[in-house]
Design an enzyme around this catalytic site. Sequence first.
Site, PDB file in Angstrom:
ATOM      1  CB  THR A 169      -0.868   0.072   1.276  1.00 63.08           C
ATOM      2  OG1 THR A 169       0.009   0.022   2.409  1.00 63.08           O
ATOM      3  CG2 THR A 169      -1.852  -1.068   1.346  1.00 63.08           C
ATOM      4  CE  LYS A 170       2.679   5.743  -3.904  1.00 65.06           C
ATOM      5  NZ  LYS A 170       4.110   6.006  -3.633  1.00 65.06           N
TER       6      LYS A 170
END
Length: 301
Positions: A153-154
């Site tokens: 994820t970012k």
Amino acid sequence: MGVKTAEFIWMDGKLVKWQDAGVHIMTHGLHYGTSVFEGIRSYKTPKGTAIFRLGDHIERLIYSANAMSMDIKFKKLQLEDAAKNLVKINKQGDAYIRALAYYGYGNVGVFPRDIGANVAIISVPWEKYYAGNVRIMTSVYRRHSEKSTVFGTKIGGNYSNSVLAMFEARKNGYDEALMLDYEGYVSEGPAENIFLVKNGRLTTPSSRSALHGITRSSIMEIANSLGIAAREGKVTMKDVKNADELFFCGTATEIVPVISVDGRKIGDGEIGRITSRLRNEFYSIVRGENKKYFGWLAFLG
Ligand code: PMP
């Protein structure tokens, strides 16, 4: 990097003038890093502006948002259209597009109870992140493990770790940092993946250690089609220091040669032959000069 501006920003379905695109100081994402984001690039091509692997970026944005239990009110295709329309209305060619979702205004507690998720897309004219080769140092800060975040994820808050590493590198006179994973294997840069070349073969840290970068996966595919072996696996600092070539890659960074690590020269201290070949191929693809990869380009229409 001084941010160049644009005429419009897309916020929750509306086009807002650049100077009016503010948020309230109580925005949850500002306090706790409860945002998720993507960096995306558009390029000028002979057939008009095209956004590189837009669908894959929006998919990862939604994946990150789901990991943070954000209820995004827009579907994948709506967000893709919004990005394309924004670049068009801002009359841009080479641009950097930031897609951002964040918990907004609602309460001050850590748990974003009853707070809706806001979404914004920004596009600014942008060229090179690094004009030349880079010198890096190994950071004392380790990448988050999958036991301390949701991997792949970012999430905005996770990037405080990258910012610490960048400050450390710059204070010590380097361009960038190299970060290890929690087990001490090489992971990635603060906002880019890393590849090493040894005896004509490419290796990149495994996707259990680093972000599954979209540029990284593009490079694996490009290398394969050029007959260059590319694999992911565990990478040690010894592997890095003994590499023939080393390069960083990412949407903002594109492909940048790393010519020294902790003061030790890599290869002959110049861009290597394979890095150069991959970079030329990558640029011809993003610039719409290679029909085989048109599927990676989202033209504005
Ligand atoms: N690693 C990190 C930590 C990043 O922030 C980025 C930039 N998104 C990358 C790698 C490169 O990923 P991509 O090629 O998808 O931009």
